[in-house]
Design an enzyme around this catalytic site. Sequence first.
Site, PDB file in Angstrom:
ATOM      1  N   HIS A 313    -109.835  86.374  34.358  1.00 39.89           N
ATOM      2  CA  HIS A 313    -109.206  86.354  33.042  1.00 39.89           C
ATOM      3  C   HIS A 313    -109.040  84.911  32.596  1.00 39.89           C
ATOM      4  O   HIS A 313    -108.764  84.041  33.421  1.00 39.89           O
ATOM      5  CB  HIS A 313    -107.823  87.037  33.089  1.00 39.89           C
ATOM      6  CG  HIS A 313    -107.325  87.438  31.746  1.00 39.89           C
ATOM      7  ND1 HIS A 313    -106.630  86.565  30.947  1.00 39.89           N
ATOM      8  CD2 HIS A 313    -107.465  88.585  31.051  1.00 39.89           C
ATOM      9  CE1 HIS A 313    -106.336  87.184  29.823  1.00 39.89           C
ATOM     10  NE2 HIS A 313    -106.833  88.404  29.851  1.00 39.89           N
ATOM     11  N   ASP A 371    -108.605  96.069  33.129  1.00 45.00           N
ATOM     12  CA  ASP A 371    -109.738  96.991  33.016  1.00 45.00           C
ATOM     13  C   ASP A 371    -110.249  97.494  34.352  1.00 45.00           C
ATOM     14  O   ASP A 371    -111.090  98.393  34.398  1.00 45.00           O
ATOM     15  CB  ASP A 371    -110.887  96.307  32.263  1.00 45.00           C
ATOM     16  CG  ASP A 371    -110.533  96.103  30.808  1.00 45.00           C
ATOM     17  OD1 ASP A 371    -109.847  96.970  30.264  1.00 45.00           O
ATOM     18  OD2 ASP A 371    -110.927  95.073  30.240  1.00 45.00           O
TER      19      ASP A 371
HETATM   20  N1  CMC Z   1    -117.213  87.785  38.563  1.00 47.15           N
HETATM   21  C1  CMC Z   1    -117.747  86.719  39.173  1.00 47.15           C
HETATM   22  N2  CMC Z   1    -117.477  85.443  38.860  1.00 47.15           N
HETATM   23  C2  CMC Z   1    -116.617  85.221  37.878  1.00 47.15           C
HETATM   24  C3  CMC Z   1    -115.995  86.286  37.174  1.00 47.15           C
HETATM   25  C4  CMC Z   1    -116.318  87.608  37.553  1.00 47.15           C
HETATM   26  N3  CMC Z   1    -115.771  88.651  36.929  1.00 47.15           N
HETATM   27  N4  CMC Z   1    -115.178  85.795  36.233  1.00 47.15           N
HETATM   28  C5  CMC Z   1    -115.278  84.452  36.320  1.00 47.15           C
HETATM   29  N5  CMC Z   1    -116.138  84.121  37.315  1.00 47.15           N
HETATM   30  C6  CMC Z   1    -116.459  82.755  37.762  1.00 47.15           C
HETATM   31  C7  CMC Z   1    -117.418  82.064  36.800  1.00 47.15           C
HETATM   32  O1  CMC Z   1    -118.758  82.276  37.185  1.00 47.15           O
HETATM   33  C8  CMC Z   1    -116.996  80.617  36.931  1.00 47.15           C
HETATM   34  O2  CMC Z   1    -117.504  80.110  38.139  1.00 47.15           O
HETATM   35  P1  CMC Z   1    -117.947  78.549  38.236  1.00 47.15           P
HETATM   36  O3  CMC Z   1    -116.678  77.777  37.990  1.00 47.15           O
HETATM   37  O4  CMC Z   1    -118.498  78.399  39.590  1.00 47.15           O
HETATM   38  O5  CMC Z   1    -118.980  78.348  37.151  1.00 47.15           O
HETATM   39  C9  CMC Z   1    -115.472  80.712  37.094  1.00 47.15           C
HETATM   40  O6  CMC Z   1    -115.245  82.004  37.704  1.00 47.15           O
HETATM   41  C10 CMC Z   1    -114.691  80.625  35.787  1.00 47.15           C
HETATM   42  O7  CMC Z   1    -115.224  81.605  34.898  1.00 47.15           O
HETATM   43  P2  CMC Z   1    -115.375  81.435  33.324  1.00 47.15           P
HETATM   44  O8  CMC Z   1    -116.389  82.391  32.827  1.00 47.15           O
HETATM   45  O9  CMC Z   1    -115.529  79.989  33.007  1.00 47.15           O
HETATM   46  O10 CMC Z   1    -113.924  81.886  32.878  1.00 47.15           O
HETATM   47  P3  CMC Z   1    -113.490  82.315  31.423  1.00 47.15           P
HETATM   48  O11 CMC Z   1    -112.039  82.066  31.331  1.00 47.15           O
HETATM   49  O12 CMC Z   1    -114.367  81.685  30.390  1.00 47.15           O
HETATM   50  O13 CMC Z   1    -113.810  83.885  31.391  1.00 47.15           O
HETATM   51  C11 CMC Z   1    -113.646  86.216  31.590  1.00 47.15           C
HETATM   52  C12 CMC Z   1    -112.876  84.891  31.554  1.00 47.15           C
HETATM   53  C13 CMC Z   1    -112.639  87.377  31.482  1.00 47.15           C
HETATM   54  C14 CMC Z   1    -114.579  86.318  30.386  1.00 47.15           C
HETATM   55  C15 CMC Z   1    -114.432  86.312  32.914  1.00 47.15           C
HETATM   56  O14 CMC Z   1    -113.559  86.239  34.023  1.00 47.15           O
HETATM   57  C16 CMC Z   1    -115.296  87.570  32.994  1.00 47.15           C
HETATM   58  O15 CMC Z   1    -116.415  87.590  32.482  1.00 47.15           O
HETATM   59  N6  CMC Z   1    -114.779  88.668  33.652  1.00 47.15           N
HETATM   60  C17 CMC Z   1    -115.492  89.914  33.713  1.00 47.15           C
HETATM   61  C18 CMC Z   1    -115.289  90.661  32.401  1.00 47.15           C
HETATM   62  C19 CMC Z   1    -113.900  91.248  32.279  1.00 47.15           C
HETATM   63  O16 CMC Z   1    -113.399  91.905  33.193  1.00 47.15           O
HETATM   64  N7  CMC Z   1    -113.277  91.057  31.096  1.00 47.15           N
HETATM   65  C20 CMC Z   1    -111.984  91.672  30.791  1.00 47.15           C
HETATM   66  C21 CMC Z   1    -110.909  90.660  30.528  1.00 47.15           C
HETATM   67  S1  CMC Z   1    -109.285  91.459  30.525  1.00 47.15           S
HETATM   68  C22 CMC Z   1    -109.312  92.524  29.194  1.00 47.15           C
HETATM   69  C23 CMC Z   1    -109.328  91.831  27.885  1.00 47.15           C
HETATM   70  O17 CMC Z   1    -108.389  91.070  27.581  1.00 47.15           O
HETATM   71  O18 CMC Z   1    -110.282  92.037  27.112  1.00 47.15           O
END
Ligand code: CMC
Length: 436
Positions: A313, A371
């Site tokens: 998140h 989720d």
């Molecule tokens: N699985 C594997 N790796 C992950 C995941 C995941 N679900 N989420 C983040 N990472 C890794 C990402 O690859 C990155 O690694 P590195 O630093 O080595 O490049 C690090 O963790 C930080 O990730 P980010 O994408 O820069 O983080 P963000 O804050 O931009 O993204 C997120 C947050 C929710 C989009 C992301 O965690 C994600 O895609 N999660 C899966 C989708 C999901 O479950 N979304 C629902 C969010 S809660 C409901 C809502 O509010 O909508």
Amino acid sequence: MKLSDKKATLSFSDGSPSIDLPVYQGTVGPDVIDIRKLYGQTGMFTYDPGFLSTAACASGITYIDGDKGELLYRGYPIEQLAVKCDFLDICYLILNGELPNTKEKTDFDGLVVHHMMVHEQMQFFLRGFRRDAHPMAVLTGLVGAMSAFYHDSTDITNPQHRHISAIRLISKMPTLVAMAYKYSQGQPFIYPRNDLSYTGNFLRMMFATPCEEYKVNPVVERALDRIFILHADHEQNASTSTVRLCGSSGTNPFAAIAAGVGCLWGPAHGGANEACLQMLEEIQASGGLAKVGEFMEKVKDKNSGVRLMGFGHRVYKNYDPRAKLMQETCKEVLQSLGLENDPLFKLAMELERIALEDPYFVERKLYPNVDFYSGIVQRAIGIPTSLFTAIFALARTVGWIAQWGEMLSDPEYKIGRPRQLFTGAVPRDVADISKR
Ligand code: CMC
């Protein structure tokens, strides 16, 4: 917001004069540096794609402490609200700032439930969609169309219109979601009933047919109501910011909320619940528990493009408090429906166990989000996967409309107009077509 005694000083390495920037304090949470005059004073913008360090507004609705894993609606912890209130209490709280007393609750519940029926003509609009259209495509259209069906409440300068639109959106959303579902099934639409609860009505509109009596199962009703509570608002997330940005142009609330529905659809946001269940089903189909280790290796391999859906998140760097409550609800519902041995629930628990011990997830502070378990609950209730995000939209509508109303009442509100760091071509002349 309160002006702090502290100031931020911005200095430059090239000898340009430094400038002082005011600092504001909220009631809780990080202070903010006011950069509104930065461009005027320096000719520079700030650069913050994804709004990692930008407070785009002041808000008094929802507060998240991502490090602690804390979520408050109007100051009340989600853990207390989830057990002591129902969804309409939460709607009242989010809209009005305080929980309702007994009379206020009776009046508000009556007002919402008595407005669940939609304009009869809407079904003809809905019938224009293909039956296999994704429910979020249908919902985006239906919510946008509300501005045509309920044009008499679209004067955003009129507080009475704003209130009527808010109630219309909250009360009609379950009806629209259920209609989208019934249409996809080729079944007749079911009208709401004034003697049922908001959530009970939704269940009936989803699952009743004219052929027999439908009795709302109280365990299922409570579980779905909790899903609604947990999704009601979440401060300045992508879809809420979309609603604010869209609404900042002065457009009507139905158009602004339709924009929010469109944003929510994406798999990184509300679409994650659908994507999470699909992920669990795929692991199950490929061999179930025996394949969990292999799947987790793929998730950790950056070249695979696979993410553990329902994990991670932007704000929570600790366990999402909603995920804990959702896991509880998941256990209760599965038990009450005799599905304790649900293989997808077992898979989810195993994925969570591995992730919470694996350095990849621990170092990146990736925990289950809301989720991760909500899809399993919805599937057990009988809600098809493709409808999960529409349920999220139904619940988030109150948050969107409250944030929209808060924006319009803010004396500092302006049209949202971000700037850019331009990296394209410098000025050049258009050559004649024969010379290109
Ligand atoms: N699985 C594997 N790796 C992950 C995941 C995941 N679900 N989420 C983040 N990472 C890794 C990402 O690859 C990155 O690694 P590195 O630093 O080595 O490049 C690090 O963790 C930080 O990730 P980010 O994408 O820069 O983080 P963000 O804050 O931009 O993204 C997120 C947050 C929710 C989009 C992301 O965690 C994600 O895609 N999660 C899966 C989708 C999901 O479950 N979304 C629902 C969010 S809660 C409901 C809502 O509010 O909508």
